[in-house]
Design an enzyme around this catalytic site. Structure first.
Site: not given
Ligand code: PGA
Length: 221
Positions: A98, A147
């Site tokens: 992440h 992401e």
């Molecule tokens: P968010 O986070 O939905 O708050 O943008 C997603 C993540 O970091 O997995």
């Protein structure tokens, strides 16, 4: 057709009491008839994995569990770490790579690779988070979550078209089962992602913290 994957990442949130409330609310999900088309994976903090597991089993909820992190070391003298064998008691999945781990905890590609290897060695399915097309997709990874950092927690998601293009490029060079989008996914925008070609689900942070909002995301997906 394979089910959509909807993953909740609770991050470093929820005390025991707050988790119990979240679970009570989420148990309404049991009455929905979507379990064949949608698969839900919740990633709570380590401290809550046990109560999540017990609650899910007792209430027969259609929810699987993942951890948010895994040690890149095996069992042993690694103070403060949680290893794959310990996670496997509670969960079948783990997030790896992440951007918050890469950014705030200095995890580089070699650590991420070790974590992917540890997950697989201990029988966990890694959900490899990537931030851009340059991140490596390691051998044995079947689930990737794209992401982009600008979209995380900002309320400004990437476009489904961008995510779809990245999916195509990644799927062209690696054999993936699932390509997820994450970053400011909400009940209002989730469908725009899940109906887009190449996107097989979503990873939800902020809007998974409120159980009602998360149920709406699952319903709308
Ligand atoms: P968010 O986070 O939905 O708050 O943008 C997603 C993540 O970091 O997995």
């Amino acid at each position: 057709m394979k089910p959509l994957l909807i993953v909740a990442n609770l991050k470093s949130n929820k005390t025991l009491g707050e988790a119990r409330e979240w679970l009570e609310t989420i148990s309404k999900i049991k009455d929905r008839k979507f379990s064949n088309q949608k698969k839900i994976i919740v990633c709570p903090p380590f401290t809550l994995l046990q109560i999540f597991r017990d609650f899910i089993l007792e209430n027969n909820l259609p929810i699987e569990l993942g951890s948010q992190n895994i040690s890149h070391f095996p069992q042993g003298a690694y103070t403060g770490e949680i290893n794959g064998a310990q996670i496997k008691d509670f969960a079948n999945y783990t997030l790896v790579g992440h951007s918050e781990r890469r950014g705030s905890f200095g995890e580089d590609e070699s650590v991420v690779e070790e974590k992917v290897r540890m997950s697989i060695d201990y029988g966990l399915t890694p959900i490899l988070c990537i931030q851009n097309i340059d991140n490596k997709i390691f051998q044995g990874v079947s689930i990737v979550a794209y992401e982009p950092v600008f979209a995380i927690g900002t309320g400004r998601p990437d476009t489904p078209q961008d995510a779809s293009e990245i999916s195509k490029k990644i799927k062209d060079k690696s054999k993936l089962e699932y390509f997820l989008y994450g970053g400011s996914v909400s009940a209002d925008n989730v469908r725009s992602f899940t109906e887009t070609e190449g996107l097989d689900g979503v990873l939800v942070g902020t809007d998974s913290l409120d159980a009602e909002k998360f149920i709406s995301i699952v319903n709308n997906a």
